[in-house]
Design a protein around this motif. Structure first.
Motif, short mmCIF file in Angstrom:
data_model
loop_
_atom_site.label_atom_id
_atom_site.label_comp_id
_atom_site.label_asym_id
_atom_site.label_seq_id
_atom_site.Cartn_x
_atom_site.Cartn_y
_atom_site.Cartn_z
N CYS A 182 -1.40 -6.93 12.12
CA CYS A 182 -2.02 -5.61 12.19
C CYS A 182 -1.88 -5.10 13.62
O CYS A 182 -1.37 -5.79 14.51
CB CYS A 182 -3.50 -5.67 11.77
SG CYS A 182 -4.59 -6.45 12.97
N ALA A 192 -8.76 5.27 1.85
CA ALA A 192 -7.78 4.20 2.02
C ALA A 192 -7.87 3.58 3.40
O ALA A 192 -7.66 2.39 3.57
CB ALA A 192 -6.36 4.72 1.79
N ARG A 193 -8.19 4.40 4.41
CA ARG A 193 -8.25 3.89 5.77
C ARG A 193 -9.53 4.42 6.41
O ARG A 193 -9.57 5.52 6.93
CB ARG A 193 -7.04 4.36 6.57
CG ARG A 193 -5.72 3.93 5.97
CD ARG A 193 -4.60 4.27 6.92
NE ARG A 193 -4.93 3.87 8.25
CZ ARG A 193 -4.91 2.62 8.71
NH1 ARG A 193 -4.60 1.66 7.90
NH2 ARG A 193 -5.24 2.34 9.95
N SER A 222 1.80 2.69 6.69
CA SER A 222 1.05 1.94 5.69
C SER A 222 -0.35 2.50 5.52
O SER A 222 -0.95 3.01 6.45
CB SER A 222 0.96 0.46 6.10
OG SER A 222 0.13 -0.26 5.23
N GLU A 223 -0.87 2.40 4.30
CA GLU A 223 -2.25 2.79 4.04
C GLU A 223 -3.20 1.62 4.23
O GLU A 223 -4.41 1.76 4.08
CB GLU A 223 -2.37 3.34 2.61
CG GLU A 223 -1.67 4.68 2.42
CD GLU A 223 -1.98 5.31 1.08
OE1 GLU A 223 -2.62 4.63 0.25
OE2 GLU A 223 -1.61 6.47 0.87
N ASP A 224 -2.65 0.47 4.56
CA ASP A 224 -3.46 -0.71 4.79
C ASP A 224 -3.39 -1.07 6.26
O ASP A 224 -2.41 -0.75 6.96
CB ASP A 224 -2.93 -1.87 3.94
CG ASP A 224 -3.92 -3.02 3.86
OD1 ASP A 224 -5.03 -2.88 4.41
OD2 ASP A 224 -3.57 -4.06 3.26
N ASN A 225 -4.42 -1.74 6.78
CA ASN A 225 -4.43 -2.14 8.19
C ASN A 225 -3.50 -3.31 8.47
O ASN A 225 -3.14 -3.54 9.62
CB ASN A 225 -5.85 -2.51 8.63
CG ASN A 225 -6.71 -1.29 8.88
OD1 ASN A 225 -6.20 -0.22 9.16
ND2 ASN A 225 -8.02 -1.46 8.77
N CYS A 279 -0.01 -9.67 -4.67
CA CYS A 279 -1.13 -9.02 -4.00
C CYS A 279 -1.89 -10.11 -3.27
O CYS A 279 -1.53 -11.29 -3.37
CB CYS A 279 -2.05 -8.31 -5.01
SG CYS A 279 -2.92 -9.43 -6.14
N LYS A 313 -5.14 -4.38 -8.14
CA LYS A 313 -4.75 -4.56 -6.74
C LYS A 313 -3.31 -4.09 -6.54
O LYS A 313 -2.43 -4.39 -7.35
CB LYS A 313 -4.88 -6.03 -6.34
CG LYS A 313 -6.29 -6.58 -6.34
CD LYS A 313 -7.03 -6.21 -5.07
CE LYS A 313 -6.51 -6.98 -3.88
NZ LYS A 313 -7.30 -6.71 -2.66
#
Length: 408
Positions: free
Chosen positions: A68, A346-347, A39-42, A163, A17
């Motif tokens: 988010c 990733a997205r 960011s590659e995360d929401n 994480c 992670k």
């Protein structure tokens, strides 16, 4: 096999992670928008840290929530914020955090899988876990010096990285050992009694999108979605937080001016069609919300080239002749997806078509279906597409937890 499965700890689920990117609780909404853009995360984790403390213990930093783009969009959709979006963006990020307690919780790596499932079922969406590495705290401090201005994103908290685990992480882990639970996974979701038929968030296709804001907020908190139905209760599509999270803040203007049906088309992958951009622009001008148009143009300047590229390749077409006005052009520049990452894996951006199953679908089939589409739920429909209910990861975890109880 069952006995060894019960020995698993959350550290087993944390392997590989990535470390959380973080935002200080002292940051602004605008800081959150910028962090989400890159960011590659929401989601971005929000932290309350005391970096002036002489203590080097990681517990000096606490994750207090997550944010988010859906939080930002719903916040900017409020009437007062539509009138003065620039001022709204200067507000502290705490303004857009969920007010529901227990949204995130810190746990130790030794926390058992059973304990983790119990915490999630109690309403904790994200379990924050220290990342265990071979680096000493001294070498960590050399590699990651304390920032002097902690309003920017970082992954390090006084020498410790973290994480987090989600419902999806746990469901994936259970799926990897699905044989332990045989024959339960082959049973239908109907026979297992996990179809929720009462707490469904739904709205009429022709209703103003602004009337869906509260439902969107609820769906984000519940990690579900808002069903869009016709007068007969037939499922047409959905307004999904997972889709909205891949948009930018300009969608708040679309929510203020469009119907639910048009909003689905506006946020669909590929970018909004020209005729809807024109409608949003005209209605904002009629309501004298020029500031919203100007603000979205300025805030999206860094991604305008990407947005224009997305719009030019859109599969949508308009039957009307459309010569964009200056304000329409501004909105077009900010209406596309973020240029946060070029990685599709990733997205994952989805369309507004709802992910559906039938009451007789097996539990394991629905698990795989949800994981494949990166959602925490699947809508349940009849053959005529009338909406029956919804199956969620939370409901699945309940039946797995009951089964694990029999192994103890």
């Amino acid at each position: 096999m069952a006995v060894s499965f019960l020995r698993h700890e959350v550290s087993d689920l944390c392997l590989g992670k990535p470390a959380l990117r973080a935002l200080s609780i002292s940051a602004t909404v605008a800081d959150a928008v910028e962090a989400l853009r890159t960011s590659e995360d929401n989601f971005i984790s929000v932290w309350d840290c005391n970096h002036h403390s002489k203590s080097l213990a990681g517990d000096q930093c606490r994750c207090v929530g997550k944010v988010c783009m859906v939080n930002v969009i719903c916040y900017l959709s409020k009437d007062d914020n539509l009138l003065a979006p620039s001022a709204a963006l200067k507000a502290p990020v705490s303004e857009v955090l969920t007010k529901i307690p227990g949204n995130v919780m810190h746990v130790e790596p030794s926390c058992s899988l059973l304990q983790a499932i119990d915490l999630i079922l109690q309403g904790n969406q994200n379990l924050v876990v220290p990342i265990q590495t071979r680096l000493s705290s001294t070498s960590r401090r050399k590699q990651f010096p304390k920032p002097t201005n902690y309003t920017t994103t970082t992954t390090n908290h006084n020498g410790q990285e973290f994480c987090w685990l989600t419902q999806e992480d746990v469901i994936r882990f259970l799926l990897s050992s699905i044989g332990v639970f045989s024959p339960m996974p082959a049973l239908s979701i109907d026979s297992l009694g996990i179809i929720n038929t009462t707490d469904i968030l739904a709205i009429d296709y022709h209703s103003p999108a602004s009337s869906a804001v509260q439902l969107i907020t609820q769906s984000l908190d519940q990690q579900t979605s808002v069903a869009v139905v016709d007068i007969d209760g037939v499922l047409i599509g959905e307004i999904s937080p997972f889709t909205l999270a891949c948009c930018d803040e300009s969608v708040s203007a679309a929510i203020a001016t469009l119907s639910c049906g048009d909003l689905m088309a506006y946020i669909d992958c590929g970018g909004p069609p020209d005729h809807l951009i024109k409608i949003v622009t005209e209605r904002l001008e009629q309501r004298k919300l020029q500031g919203a148009l100007d603000n979205y143009s300025l805030s999206s300047a860094s991604s305008s080239a990407s947005a224009n590229s997305v719009l030019s390749s859109s599969s949508f077409s308009s039957d009307d002749e459309f010569s964009p006005s200056p304000n329409s052009t501004k909105l077009m520049r900010s209406a596309g997806r973020f240029s946060r990452s070029n990685s599709y894996s990733a997205r994952m951006v989805r369309r507004s078509e709802a992910i559906v199953c039938h009451p007789k679908s097996s539990l394991v089939a629905v698990m795989i279906q949800a994981i494949a589409h990166r959602v925490n739920y699947v809508w349940v429909i009849e053959d005529d597409y009338s909406l029956v209910g919804i199956v969620t990861f939370s409901g699945m975890l309940e039946v797995f937890r009951e089964h694990l109880e029999t192994m103890i």
